[in-house]
Design an enzyme around this catalytic site. Sequence first.
Site, PDB file in Angstrom:
ATOM      1  CE  LYS A 169     185.483 -37.751  55.046  1.00  0.00           C
ATOM      2  NZ  LYS A 169     184.073 -38.028  55.198  1.00  0.00           N
ATOM      3  CE  LYS A 175     185.883 -39.461  62.009  1.00  0.00           C
ATOM      4  NZ  LYS A 175     184.507 -39.924  62.056  1.00  0.00           N
ATOM      5  CE  LYS A 224     177.260 -38.536  58.800  1.00  0.00           C
ATOM      6  NZ  LYS A 224     178.291 -39.440  59.355  1.00  0.00           N
TER       7      LYS A 224
HETATM    8  P1  ATP Z   1     181.810 -38.042  60.322  1.00  0.00           P
HETATM    9  O1  ATP Z   1     182.128 -36.603  60.130  1.00  0.00           O
HETATM   10  O2  ATP Z   1     180.844 -38.296  61.450  1.00  0.00           O
HETATM   11  O3  ATP Z   1     183.002 -38.943  60.368  1.00  0.00           O
HETATM   12  P2  ATP Z   1     181.218 -38.390  57.511  1.00  0.00           P
HETATM   13  O4  ATP Z   1     180.490 -37.228  56.940  1.00  0.00           O
HETATM   14  O5  ATP Z   1     182.652 -38.551  57.183  1.00  0.00           O
HETATM   15  O6  ATP Z   1     180.971 -38.482  59.067  1.00  0.00           O
HETATM   16  P3  ATP Z   1     180.413 -41.187  57.369  1.00  0.00           P
HETATM   17  O7  ATP Z   1     179.227 -41.581  58.177  1.00  0.00           O
HETATM   18  O8  ATP Z   1     181.749 -41.506  57.916  1.00  0.00           O
HETATM   19  O9  ATP Z   1     180.367 -39.634  57.034  1.00  0.00           O
HETATM   20  O10 ATP Z   1     180.262 -41.764  55.907  1.00  0.00           O
HETATM   21  C1  ATP Z   1     179.065 -42.213  55.319  1.00  0.00           C
HETATM   22  C2  ATP Z   1     179.291 -42.452  53.859  1.00  0.00           C
HETATM   23  O11 ATP Z   1     179.456 -41.220  53.172  1.00  0.00           O
HETATM   24  C3  ATP Z   1     180.543 -43.278  53.552  1.00  0.00           C
HETATM   25  O12 ATP Z   1     180.272 -44.135  52.458  1.00  0.00           O
HETATM   26  C4  ATP Z   1     181.549 -42.242  53.151  1.00  0.00           C
HETATM   27  O13 ATP Z   1     182.549 -42.752  52.297  1.00  0.00           O
HETATM   28  C5  ATP Z   1     180.678 -41.229  52.427  1.00  0.00           C
HETATM   29  N1  ATP Z   1     181.245 -39.891  52.503  1.00  0.00           N
HETATM   30  C6  ATP Z   1     181.502 -39.191  53.636  1.00  0.00           C
HETATM   31  N2  ATP Z   1     181.995 -37.984  53.358  1.00  0.00           N
HETATM   32  C7  ATP Z   1     182.067 -37.906  52.007  1.00  0.00           C
HETATM   33  C8  ATP Z   1     182.510 -36.905  51.100  1.00  0.00           C
HETATM   34  N3  ATP Z   1     182.961 -35.749  51.549  1.00  0.00           N
HETATM   35  N4  ATP Z   1     182.458 -37.154  49.784  1.00  0.00           N
HETATM   36  C9  ATP Z   1     181.981 -38.330  49.323  1.00  0.00           C
HETATM   37  N5  ATP Z   1     181.553 -39.332  50.125  1.00  0.00           N
HETATM   38  C10 ATP Z   1     181.590 -39.127  51.454  1.00  0.00           C
END
Ligand code: ATP
Length: 333
Positions: free
Chosen positions: A200, A117, A203
């Site tokens: 990964k 990030k 969102k």
């Molecule tokens: P951002 O893009 O805002 O960083 P993010 O999609 O990575 O968000 P988080 O809010 O950081 O999501 O994560 C929320 C939960 O979802 C955490 O438990 C994280 O491990 C899980 N998670 C996020 N992305 C994935 C993915 N691609 N596959 C499985 N689990 C995920």
Amino acid sequence: MSGATQKQVMLSAVQPSSGLTIGNYIGALRNWVKFQRDYECWFFAVNLHAITVRQDPKELREQTYRAVATYIAAGIDPEHATLFVQSQVPQHAELAWLLNCYCYMGELGRMTQFKDKSQKAGENIPVGLFTYPVLMAADILLYDTELVPVGADQKQHIELTRDLAIRMNNAYGEDLFKVPQPMIPPVGARIMSLQDPTSKMSKSDPDPNASVFLSDSDDVIRKKIKRAVTDSGSEITDDDSKPGVKNLLSIQSAITGTSIAELVRQYAGKQYGHLKVDTAEIVVQAVSPLRAEAERLYAERAHLEKILARGAEKAREKAGRTLKRAYERIGLL
Ligand code: ATP
Ligand code: LTN
């Protein structure tokens, strides 16, 4: 929480930085729902974490309500689990300060999420992005948490939380903090981007085609999966040299429960197109009812606010007790 028998504590959270994706659902939220009856549960929206990246204020507020509506639509029972918003429980920021004084720069510099990030942040990297895992440790330790259901990307942060808890316990007494464990699903712990299956699904990815959101219409879901980047060749195998195919197989497997090995057997002799069409239908079936229910709940603002006010009150009470314990041990008046 009341209850005749003492249940173990489960806690987890998602950043309301944008709508939730199927990665968030498969990697995290689904496990919250699955295990909510067996644990004393605390689930929340981490809006203080979300502002480590610039957010539009109005959007942030709305996404926070949407996140909570999505938890409930996915099956979290607010009568059973405590649902709240991080910023409404000031003890999170307070304990984070204490933990900041016991966490080392070197530890935070090694966090892969920070490395990723901070690269995207440009020249001025907010300090909050660096200390993000310390606030997460505070989130977890305030509730005497034993289990934290998350995706694989959060394992490193939970290990740091454990190290901090152990460090504090060694200094101030073994019963200061519970040392938590991660709970990471065996399949679907890391759903990959549909546009770049070596990174990964996230969102906040600027490419909307990279992620399937839980708010996407059936048609949009079908389109995104149809356009998913697959690999050269045509055989459907579970192979690291085919990350695109592997990703679609794990999405299917995580949703249906059919093992990847069994899916590979079923797809023998078939084309990537078949895999995409089937995966799209499976995702549509999982997301469609959830989307409708989340929209309905999101529109019931007063109802959501009532749930959140009740949740925050309970959370402040529990978190307040833990924080007081830490203040006393450290020698703060
Ligand atoms: P951002 O893009 O805002 O960083 P993010 O999609 O990575 O968000 P988080 O809010 O950081 O999501 O994560 C929320 C939960 O979802 C955490 O438990 C994280 O491990 C899980 N998670 C996020 N992305 C994935 C993915 N691609 N596959 C499985 N689990 C995920
Ligand atoms: N860092 C997590 C979100 C998060 C979290 C938590 C998860 C903040 N506090 C406490 C579990 C428990 C992420 O998914 N990026």
